[in-house]
Design an enzyme around this catalytic site. Structure first.
Site, PDB file in Angstrom:
ATOM      1  N   ASP A 183      -0.786   2.435  -5.321  1.00 15.54           N
ATOM      2  CA  ASP A 183      -0.807   1.000  -5.598  1.00 15.54           C
ATOM      3  C   ASP A 183      -2.102   0.615  -6.294  1.00 15.54           C
ATOM      4  OD1 ASP A 183      -1.886   1.706  -2.901  1.00 15.54           O
ATOM      5  OD2 ASP A 183      -2.553  -0.387  -2.961  1.00 15.54           O
ATOM      6  N   HIS A 192       0.824  -1.211   0.000  1.00 13.40           N
ATOM      7  CA  HIS A 192       0.000   0.000   0.000  1.00 13.40           C
ATOM      8  C   HIS A 192       0.859   1.263   0.000  1.00 13.40           C
ATOM      9  CE1 HIS A 192      -4.138   0.941  -0.146  1.00 13.40           C
ATOM     10  NE2 HIS A 192      -4.379   1.217   1.127  1.00 13.40           N
ATOM     11  N   ASN A 244      -9.218   3.737  -1.083  1.00 12.36           N
ATOM     12  CA  ASN A 244      -9.655   4.720  -0.096  1.00 12.36           C
ATOM     13  C   ASN A 244      -8.893   6.037  -0.185  1.00 12.36           C
ATOM     14  OD1 ASN A 244     -11.647   3.069   1.027  1.00 12.36           O
ATOM     15  ND2 ASN A 244     -10.195   2.099   2.433  1.00 12.36           N
ATOM     16  N   ASN A 280      -6.795   6.834   4.337  1.00 12.81           N
ATOM     17  CA  ASN A 280      -8.219   7.166   4.211  1.00 12.81           C
ATOM     18  C   ASN A 280      -8.519   8.658   4.253  1.00 12.81           C
ATOM     19  OD1 ASN A 280      -8.363   4.410   4.277  1.00 12.81           O
ATOM     20  ND2 ASN A 280      -9.735   4.291   6.045  1.00 12.81           N
TER      21      ASN A 280
END
Length: 229
Positions: A91, A19, A112, A66
């Site tokens: 990613d 991520h 997100n 987020n």
């Protein structure tokens, strides 16, 4: 000025996660292009420098994935940037490992970080998607992206990060197609063509004048007298 944003989660716990490949990509750009030192601003870490002819601000939000849009929104309002002057690197599980895709605008695709950015600045920014592969089961996606790159992954990952940093000036100059092509060539170089077989050599002129090329001589024949019975 252009804004380059790498997405990831802050802290050593997440540093090697799939991520966080966006953070890794901009870190390599800062190193390769000799940007200034990182400093805290806009709820993140920023570094300034030049890539090609462009003045560039690089941002790593520290709001966690987020809430990435909060940092990006602050930065573009401060510098009065247009949305199309923003490039976000992140990613992408729907691309095979090492693959890259670039597009302007579009949806969040379940990411997100993008969903947060869309909410703060709209959707008309550039998206640089770096493939990290899909685990094969949607129930495993969360643990996949928050898992570390394996030793085998690091080989293609570092090659990809190096290529993206080396060729990023093409993207910033508006040549997104050339940028993707150059990175793809580094990741999958064309196979060398096999050498052509040598042409058969022709006999030289002096050989043609030798005895080998003269007609064979026939044996002499004599007219023998015919014997009478």
């Amino acid at each position: 000025m252009l804004l380059l944003v790498g997405l990831g989660n802050p802290g050593q716990r997440y540093a090697n996660n799939r991520h966080n490949i966006g953070f890794m990509a901009v870190d390599e750009m800062v190193r390769r292009h000799s940007f200034g030192p990182w400093r805290s601003k806009f709820q993140g870490q920023i570094s300034e420098g030049r890539i090609g002819r462009e003045k560039v601000l690089i941002l790593k939000p520290e709001t966690f994935m987020n809430e990435s849009g909060r940092a990006v929104g602050e930065a573009i309002r401060f510098y009065k940037l247009e949305t199309e002057q923003v490039f976000v690197i992140y990613d992408e599980i729907d691309l095979v490992p090492g693959k890259i895709k670039v597009k302007k605008g579009g949806g969040a695709g379940g990411h997100n970080g993008l969903r947060s950015i869309d909410a703060h600045i709209g959707q008309d920014y550039w998206r640089v998607r770096l493939g990290v592969g899909h685990p094969g089961d949607k129930n495993l996606v969360h643990s996949h992206v928050l898992g570390d790159f394996s030793k085998a992954d690091i080989v293609w990952r570092d090659k990809l990060l190096d290529a993206v940093a080396a060729e990023i000036s093409l993207l910033l100059a508006g040549e997104s197609g050339s940028f993707m092509s150059r990175v793809a060539q580094v990741m999958n170089p064309p196979r060398p063509k096999p050498p052509k077989p040598p042409k058969p050599t022709e006999p030289s002129a002096d050989r043609l004048q030798g005895t080998d090329c003269e007609p064979e001589s026939k044996p002499e024949t004599r007219n023998e007298p015919t014997s009478k019975p």
